[in-house]
Scaffold this motif. Structure first.
Motif, PDB file in Angstrom:
ATOM      1  N   UNK A  84       0.795  -1.555  -0.159  1.00 51.86           N
ATOM      2  CA  UNK A  84      -0.393  -0.455  -0.155  1.00 51.86           C
ATOM      3  C   UNK A  84       1.328   1.128  -0.088  1.00 51.86           C
ATOM      4  N   UNK A  85       0.787   2.580  -0.157  1.00 48.36           N
ATOM      5  CA  UNK A  85       1.120   3.835  -0.373  1.00 48.36           C
ATOM      6  C   UNK A  85       1.326   3.986   1.225  1.00 48.36           C
ATOM      7  N   UNK A  86       1.050   3.806   2.320  1.00 48.56           N
ATOM      8  CA  UNK A  86       1.140   4.001   3.955  1.00 48.56           C
ATOM      9  C   UNK A  86       1.686   2.670   4.584  1.00 48.56           C
ATOM     10  N   UNK A  87       2.963   3.217   5.149  1.00 50.60           N
ATOM     11  CA  UNK A  87       3.784   2.038   5.785  1.00 50.60           C
ATOM     12  C   UNK A  87       3.397   2.153   7.332  1.00 50.60           C
ATOM     13  N   UNK A  88       3.431   1.274   7.746  1.00 48.17           N
ATOM     14  CA  UNK A  88       3.101   1.566   9.653  1.00 48.17           C
ATOM     15  C   UNK A  88       4.387   0.120   9.934  1.00 48.17           C
ATOM     16  N   UNK A  89       5.366   1.166  10.756  1.00 45.96           N
ATOM     17  CA  UNK A  89       6.472   0.013  10.799  1.00 45.96           C
ATOM     18  C   UNK A  89       6.510   0.082  12.404  1.00 45.96           C
ATOM     19  N   UNK A  90       7.132  -1.576  13.073  1.00 50.13           N
ATOM     20  CA  UNK A  90       7.373  -1.797  13.998  1.00 50.13           C
ATOM     21  C   UNK A  90       8.664  -2.007  15.047  1.00 50.13           C
ATOM     22  N   UNK A  91       9.427  -1.305  15.213  1.00 48.66           N
ATOM     23  CA  UNK A  91      10.084  -1.967  15.968  1.00 48.66           C
ATOM     24  C   UNK A  91      10.337  -2.857  17.208  1.00 48.66           C
ATOM     25  N   UNK A  92      11.196  -3.643  17.811  1.00 45.32           N
ATOM     26  CA  UNK A  92      10.667  -4.479  18.810  1.00 45.32           C
ATOM     27  C   UNK A  92      11.735  -4.036  19.581  1.00 45.32           C
ATOM     28  N   UNK A  93      11.707  -5.297  21.398  1.00 45.87           N
ATOM     29  CA  UNK A  93      12.715  -4.505  22.052  1.00 45.87           C
ATOM     30  C   UNK A  93      13.837  -4.704  22.681  1.00 45.87           C
ATOM     31  N   UNK A  94      14.377  -5.098  23.572  1.00 47.77           N
ATOM     32  CA  UNK A  94      15.307  -5.426  24.077  1.00 47.77           C
ATOM     33  C   UNK A  94      15.081  -6.659  23.583  1.00 47.77           C
ATOM     34  N   UNK A  95      16.542  -7.931  23.700  1.00 49.48           N
ATOM     35  CA  UNK A  95      16.485  -9.191  23.865  1.00 49.48           C
ATOM     36  C   UNK A  95      15.214 -10.003  22.539  1.00 49.48           C
ATOM     37  N   UNK A  96      14.439  -9.191  21.748  1.00 48.80           N
ATOM     38  CA  UNK A  96      13.037  -9.930  21.583  1.00 48.80           C
ATOM     39  C   UNK A  96      13.738  -9.704  19.734  1.00 48.80           C
ATOM     40  N   UNK A  97      12.707 -10.508  18.797  1.00 45.29           N
ATOM     41  CA  UNK A  97      12.755 -10.037  17.387  1.00 45.29           C
ATOM     42  C   UNK A  97      11.279 -10.010  16.871  1.00 45.29           C
ATOM     43  N   UNK A  98      11.290  -9.994  15.270  1.00 41.39           N
ATOM     44  CA  UNK A  98       9.972  -9.102  15.095  1.00 41.39           C
ATOM     45  C   UNK A  98       8.969 -10.612  15.221  1.00 41.39           C
ATOM     46  N   UNK A  99       8.969 -11.686  15.673  1.00 41.00           N
ATOM     47  CA  UNK A  99       7.415 -12.243  15.722  1.00 41.00           C
ATOM     48  C   UNK A  99       7.172 -11.695  16.194  1.00 41.00           C
ATOM     49  N   UNK A 100       7.911 -11.508  17.985  1.00 40.82           N
ATOM     50  CA  UNK A 100       7.539 -11.152  18.821  1.00 40.82           C
ATOM     51  C   UNK A 100       6.614 -10.172  19.836  1.00 40.82           C
ATOM     52  N   UNK A 101       6.381  -9.249  18.629  1.00 46.20           N
ATOM     53  CA  UNK A 101       4.889  -8.658  18.206  1.00 46.20           C
ATOM     54  C   UNK A 101       3.707  -9.599  19.005  1.00 46.20           C
ATOM     55  N   UNK A 102       3.991 -10.753  18.437  1.00 48.51           N
ATOM     56  CA  UNK A 102       2.878 -11.405  18.611  1.00 48.51           C
ATOM     57  C   UNK A 102       2.620 -12.110  20.059  1.00 48.51           C
ATOM     58  N   UNK A 103       1.757 -11.840  20.813  1.00 46.63           N
ATOM     59  CA  UNK A 103       1.914 -12.437  21.984  1.00 46.63           C
ATOM     60  C   UNK A 103       0.355 -12.864  22.492  1.00 46.63           C
ATOM     61  N   UNK A 104      -0.184 -14.543  22.900  1.00 46.50           N
ATOM     62  CA  UNK A 104      -1.475 -13.894  23.183  1.00 46.50           C
ATOM     63  C   UNK A 104      -2.430 -14.483  22.005  1.00 46.50           C
ATOM     64  N   UNK A 105      -1.358 -14.785  20.617  1.00 49.07           N
ATOM     65  CA  UNK A 105      -2.105 -14.275  19.007  1.00 49.07           C
ATOM     66  C   UNK A 105      -3.188 -13.038  19.830  1.00 49.07           C
ATOM     67  N   UNK A 106      -2.133 -12.440  20.007  1.00 49.24           N
ATOM     68  CA  UNK A 106      -2.551 -10.793  18.879  1.00 49.24           C
ATOM     69  C   UNK A 106      -1.459  -9.864  19.051  1.00 49.24           C
ATOM     70  N   UNK A 107      -1.664  -9.725  17.579  1.00 45.62           N
ATOM     71  CA  UNK A 107      -0.052  -8.706  16.851  1.00 45.62           C
ATOM     72  C   UNK A 107      -1.172  -7.271  16.888  1.00 45.62           C
ATOM     73  N   UNK A 108      -0.604  -5.890  17.296  1.00 43.93           N
ATOM     74  CA  UNK A 108      -0.940  -5.198  17.714  1.00 43.93           C
ATOM     75  C   UNK A 108      -0.621  -4.177  16.152  1.00 43.93           C
ATOM     76  N   UNK A 109       0.518  -4.609  15.581  1.00 41.29           N
ATOM     77  CA  UNK A 109       0.969  -4.307  14.115  1.00 41.29           C
ATOM     78  C   UNK A 109      -0.218  -3.915  13.158  1.00 41.29           C
TER      79      UNK A 109
END
Length: 427
Positions: free
Chosen positions: A168-193
């Protein structure tokens, strides 16, 4: 991470650890032998007599075995990668290791060091739940949803021609925290992004990075990654929204500052930035780590043990005060000096900034200072509040939110975070 790289990098790290332990043990023997009292100046140099010889032999043997292992592992790499493919559980372990000692991994060019990349989370073509055959502990399974595949979009475009990729023409970029990777944005079957991207009609792009490096170093790299992504994106980019969780929020601030200094064009496309659990003014946990390390130096008998405290990565020590610029940490040793050298780094104008903080307190207190932290970040730090007026980040009151009775990592799976972000970012 490929199996060959994992085995090769792990072997290197083990040999580094043997050298480190030998140095600590030799240092303790040397100091105890030379210092009759528990306080005083610690001696320098090798241990005297047979002890010094023994430790020199240990280091020599370790170096010899290290060289032999390098030769032995090289031809096995392709075989291992073919028959033992990587999976999300392995990626979580490598990400945690990078957070703890990623600066060392980068300096020694260890294959375990994670290179920065921007990635997409795509559903597997075959519909399988995971590419990993082994069974992971339930705690790890709760951290992320392994059903989605992480595919690099920049700097290596691995999705060209993939029907699952919709730009799309709109980007949503997400940066994870310490000791994490991009897969860990999904927790308890929920992914804010993913939830916000679906309701907002934008494409979610996830940053992966070595969280053990200095925040300012990652911030610079992040800024240039976004430049490359925008230039390579198949559609003209109209807007960029960024969400940073914990350390990811500091890296985002660092990238925005760098983009402003270098007049990077993508900065003009950023409309909104949300910081979730970000320690804008540091984390009390790292301040405790500093004093634990310093306490070992009060006696020459325990001084060698302070090396264990120095294992804390550059990224972790940056969290003590919330460093985002090179000048915040350069020209002094953060393991020896506890002073706050941060330069002023206000939030960039012309962008709407939002902040969500959490507390383990179950209800509001008379003042924010009396609230408990979320286990890692105090609400005052999370909302950019500081006792010095010039260091206040000055979020608009309507752009801040506190969650009660929730811990730091639990914010990733909390539906209240999703709802608040959707209210701010989607409308």
């Amino acid at each position: 991470m490929e199996t060959g790289k994992l085995l090769h990098g792990s072997a290197r790290l083990i040999f580094d650890s043997v050298d480190g332990v030998a140095n600590i043990v030799e240092g303790m023997y040397r100091n105890i032998a030379a210092t009759p009292l528990p306080f005083g100046r610690a001696p320098v140099g090798p241990a005297p007599g047979i002890a010094g010889l023994v430790h020199a032999v240990v280091r020599g043997i370790n170096g010899g075995v290290r060289g032999a292992s390098e030769l032995a592992l090289a031809p096995l790499t392709q075989y291992l990668d073919r028959y033992y493919p990587p999976g999300p559980h392995r990626a979580a372990v490598v990400a945690a290791l990078n957070g703890v000692c990623g600066d060392h991994l980068a300096r020694t060019q260890n294959p375990l060091a994670i290179p920065m990349s921007l990635r997409l989370l795509l559903d597997p073509i075959d519909g399988s739940e995971s590419s990993e055959s082994d069974t992971a502990p339930s705690m790890i399974n709760n951290l992320f949803d392994s059903r989605r595949e992480s595919v690099e979009i920049y700097p290596r475009n691995a999705v060209q021609g993939d029907p699952r990729f919709k730009a799309s023409r709109r980007l949503l970029i997400l940066a994870h925290g310490l000791c994490m990777n991009e897969l860990e944005w999904t927790a308890q079957q929920r992914n804010h992004g993913l939830a916000i991207a679906e309701s907002g009609g934008c494409t979610p792009v996830f940053l992966r990075y070595n969280s053990g490096r200095h925040i300012s170093e990652n911030g610079k790299a992040f800024a240039h990654q976004i430049s490359g992504l925008v230039a390579a994106w198949p559609e003209p980019v109209e807007s960029i929204t960024i969400i940073g969780f914990s350390m990811g929020g500091l890296i985002t601030r660092s990238a925005l500052h760098m983009a402003n200094d270098e007049n990077l064009p993508w900065l003009n496309k950023v409309d909104k930035v949300a910081y979730v659990g970000t320690p804008h003014h540091g984390s009390s946990l790292e301040r405790g780590g500093y004093w634990l390390q310093r306490s070992a130096t009060f006696s020459p008998y325990t001084e060698p043990l302070s090396a264990l405290g120095r294992i804390r990565s550059d990224g972790i020590t940056d969290l003590r005060h919330g460093n985002v610029l090179d000048a915040d940490w350069q020209n002094h040793d953060e393991h020896e000096d506890n002073a706050d050298y941060r330069q002023l780094a206000p939030l960039p104008d012309a962008i709407e900034h939002y902040a969500i903080a959490a507390t383990l307190s179950k209800q509001p207190a008379a003042s924010m200072e009396k609230l408990r932290s979320d286990g890692l970040v105090h609400p005052c730090s999370g909302l950019g509040k500081h006792r010095l007026a010039e260091k206040q980040l000055n979020f608009a009151e309507a752009n801040t939110h506190i969650l009660y009775d929730v811990g730091h990592l639990a914010m990733l799976g909390d539906e209240r975070v999703t709802a608040q972000l959707q209210h701010w970012l989607v409308g």
